[in-house]
Design an enzyme around this catalytic site. Structure first.
Site, PDB file in Angstrom:
ATOM      1  N   LYS A   1     -11.867  -5.206  15.864  1.00  0.00           N
ATOM      2  CA  LYS A   1     -12.855  -5.605  14.844  1.00  0.00           C
ATOM      3  C   LYS A   1     -14.188  -5.982  15.475  1.00  0.00           C
ATOM      4  CE  LYS A   1     -10.131  -6.443  10.813  1.00  0.00           C
ATOM      5  NZ  LYS A   1      -9.591  -7.311   9.796  1.00  0.00           N
TER       6      LYS A   1
ATOM      7  N   LYS B   1      -4.642   3.112  12.990  1.00  0.00           N
ATOM      8  CA  LYS B   1      -3.903   2.665  11.791  1.00  0.00           C
ATOM      9  C   LYS B   1      -4.751   2.805  10.521  1.00  0.00           C
ATOM     10  CE  LYS B   1      -4.637  -2.149  10.836  1.00  0.00           C
ATOM     11  NZ  LYS B   1      -4.236  -3.083   9.844  1.00  0.00           N
TER      12      LYS B   1
ATOM     13  N   LYS C   1      -7.828  -0.839   5.076  1.00  0.00           N
ATOM     14  CA  LYS C   1      -8.567  -0.845   3.805  1.00  0.00           C
ATOM     15  C   LYS C   1     -10.070  -0.945   4.014  1.00  0.00           C
ATOM     16  CE  LYS C   1      -6.474  -5.160   2.751  1.00  0.00           C
ATOM     17  NZ  LYS C   1      -6.616  -6.001   3.941  1.00  0.00           N
TER      18      LYS C   1
HETATM   19  N1  AQP Z   1      -1.595   0.768   8.294  1.00  0.00           N
HETATM   20  C1  AQP Z   1      -0.675  -0.160   8.035  1.00  0.00           C
HETATM   21  N2  AQP Z   1       0.638   0.163   8.055  1.00  0.00           N
HETATM   22  C2  AQP Z   1       1.589  -0.780   7.777  1.00  0.00           C
HETATM   23  N3  AQP Z   1       1.300  -2.057   7.486  1.00  0.00           N
HETATM   24  C3  AQP Z   1      -0.010  -2.421   7.450  1.00  0.00           C
HETATM   25  N4  AQP Z   1      -0.631  -3.583   7.192  1.00  0.00           N
HETATM   26  C4  AQP Z   1      -1.973  -3.412   7.291  1.00  0.00           C
HETATM   27  N5  AQP Z   1      -2.252  -2.147   7.613  1.00  0.00           N
HETATM   28  C5  AQP Z   1      -1.052  -1.495   7.722  1.00  0.00           C
HETATM   29  C6  AQP Z   1       0.056  -4.812   6.837  1.00  0.00           C
HETATM   30  O1  AQP Z   1      -0.464  -5.271   5.599  1.00  0.00           O
HETATM   31  C7  AQP Z   1      -0.424  -6.698   5.592  1.00  0.00           C
HETATM   32  C8  AQP Z   1      -1.727  -7.243   5.150  1.00  0.00           C
HETATM   33  O2  AQP Z   1      -2.725  -6.963   6.083  1.00  0.00           O
HETATM   34  P1  AQP Z   1      -4.079  -7.787   6.038  1.00  0.00           P
HETATM   35  O3  AQP Z   1      -4.844  -7.464   4.837  1.00  0.00           O
HETATM   36  O4  AQP Z   1      -3.789  -9.233   6.202  1.00  0.00           O
HETATM   37  O5  AQP Z   1      -4.855  -7.388   7.326  1.00  0.00           O
HETATM   38  P2  AQP Z   1      -4.848  -6.114   8.204  1.00  0.00           P
HETATM   39  O6  AQP Z   1      -3.559  -6.013   8.936  1.00  0.00           O
HETATM   40  O7  AQP Z   1      -6.090  -6.202   9.045  1.00  0.00           O
HETATM   41  O8  AQP Z   1      -4.943  -4.935   7.128  1.00  0.00           O
HETATM   42  P3  AQP Z   1      -6.072  -3.868   6.950  1.00  0.00           P
HETATM   43  O9  AQP Z   1      -5.711  -3.022   5.787  1.00  0.00           O
HETATM   44  O10 AQP Z   1      -6.342  -3.175   8.249  1.00  0.00           O
HETATM   45  O11 AQP Z   1      -7.296  -4.773   6.529  1.00  0.00           O
HETATM   46  P4  AQP Z   1      -8.753  -4.826   7.148  1.00  0.00           P
HETATM   47  O12 AQP Z   1      -9.265  -3.407   7.090  1.00  0.00           O
HETATM   48  O13 AQP Z   1      -9.508  -5.763   6.268  1.00  0.00           O
HETATM   49  O14 AQP Z   1      -8.623  -5.334   8.539  1.00  0.00           O
HETATM   50  C9  AQP Z   1      -0.030  -7.140   6.988  1.00  0.00           C
HETATM   51  O15 AQP Z   1       1.346  -7.469   6.976  1.00  0.00           O
HETATM   52  C10 AQP Z   1      -0.255  -5.927   7.821  1.00  0.00           C
HETATM   53  O16 AQP Z   1       0.588  -5.877   8.944  1.00  0.00           O
END
Ligand code: AQP
Length: 339
Positions: free
Chosen positions: A119, A201, A204
């Site tokens: 990030k 990965k 969002k």
């Molecule tokens: N690509 C993924 N595959 C499986 N699990 C995923 N998680 C996130 N991306 C994947 C799981 O979703 C939960 C919530 O995640 P989060 O919103 O707390 O933060 P994150 O992991 O940083 O998810 P994003 O989508 O990548 O958000 P941004 O883009 O804002 O950083 C967690 O259990 C995570 O493991």
């Protein structure tokens, strides 16, 4: 997962940041799993808005997405009668414990975190201290509830490890204050990859909307994104998780397996000898059909603002009651005056 009915249920905590529309990755890696755990565990799920401001958000949008996330949790099958649902910022104990645990976490530990590295490279103009100490807030989220299991996607396992280390360090000084939690991964879908760069990965907040499937996308957009997902020129449907060249196909096999409660190997066998076009069409259909009822439920729930506000209020009270017990204990241990 059966437990002896005479024993109290084990406690689960997890959450998602309202930092964008939930992706298929968030759903398959986390939320879908939560739904199946509700009967056997005492579950607490939050909308993690404190975490989301580590990256700049538009305030009105963040507020709106937080309520949308709650509606989506419920639409996915999280039952507010069984599980506690609340907004993280409605319980100040999270920020309070995070301050204390910041003083028991080392810079070197935080510097090793993949998410921070990732990030901070993506938001080079805003490498704030919150982004750096994100895992400490996450440790507080978990430890406040004496959580035993944390169902998360694979990307969050490094943060669970640091949470365990900090808890063990604190317990080592002050006695058994925190339960040591364990991460819980799903069999298929623990790491859903980007559709455009399948070695990365699915996120969002990816600036390229073609990289992720949002649970809010139109169904024809979902199908189009899957049908144009990056694959390879080999033309062979085979699951080879260690072969980067097959990352695209591996990802689609993983998604299909998670959608159909199967394994990537079994799905590969089922589609053996078929073309990528046919396979992608089948994956698109499976994803759309799984999301369709969730979306219908979501459209109904999001209209009922009073119902959603009520859940937030009750959830905040319930989470506060549990969290205060841990926070008071911690404050006492470190030497604060507690009445
Ligand atoms: N690509 C993924 N595959 C499986 N699990 C995923 N998680 C996130 N991306 C994947 C799981 O979703 C939960 C919530 O995640 P989060 O919103 O707390 O933060 P994150 O992991 O940083 O998810 P994003 O989508 O990548 O958000 P941004 O883009 O804002 O950083 C967690 O259990 C995570 O493991």
């Amino acid at each position: 997962m059966e437990q002896n009915i005479t024993e109290p249920k084990k406690r689960i905590f997890s959450g998602v940041q309202p930092s964008g529309n939930i992706t298929l990755g968030n759903y398959l890696g986390a939320i879908k799993n939560w739904v199946s755990l509700q009967d056997d565990y005492e579950c607490i799920f939050a909308m993690m808005d404190l975490h989301s401001i580590t990256v700049r958000q538009t305030p009105a949008e963040l507020r709106k997405r937080t309520m949308e996330l709650l509606a989506l949790y419920i639409a996915c099958g999280i039952d507010p009668e069984k599980s506690t649902l609340f907004v993280q910022s409605h319980n100040s104990a999270h920020a309070e414990l995070a301050w204390v645990l910041n003083c028991y976490t080392y810079m070197g530990e935080l510097q090793r975190m993949t998410q921070f590295k990732d990030k901070s490279s993506r938001h080079a103009d805003n490498i704030n201290a919150g982004l750096f100490t994100y895992p400490v807030l996450m440790a507080s989220d978990i430890l406040l509830y004496q959580t035993e299991l944390v169902p998360v996607g694979k990307d969050q396992m490094q943060h669970i490890e640091i949470c365990r280390d900090v808890a063990q360090r604190f317990n080592g000084v002050y006695g058994d204050v925190f339960k040591i939690p364990e991460g819980l991964l799903v069999k298929s879908g623990a790491k859903v990859m980007s559709l455009t760069e399948p070695t990365k990965k699915m996120s969002k907040s990816d600036p390229n909307p073609k990289a992720f499937i949002s649970m809010m996308d139109d169904f024809n957009v979902i199908a189009k994104k899957i049908k144009s997902a990056v694959t390879d020129s080999e033309g062979v449907i085979e699951y080879r998780p260690d072969d980067e060249a097959k990352a695209g196909i591996n990802n689609l096999l993983t998604i299909m397996a998670a959608m159909t409660n199967s394994t990537p190997e079994a799905v590969a066998k089922e589609f053996e000898g078929q073309g990528y076009g046919t396979f992608k069409g089948a994956v698109a259909d499976a994803v759309v059909e799984a999301i369709r009822p969730i979306r219908e439920e979501y459209d109904r729930i999001i209209k009922d603002k009073a119902y959603l506000q009520d859940i937030c209020k009750n959830g905040a009270e319930a989470s506060h009651r549990i969290a205060q017990r841990t926070l008071k204990k911690v404050y006492k241990k470190v030497g604060f005056i507690v009445d």
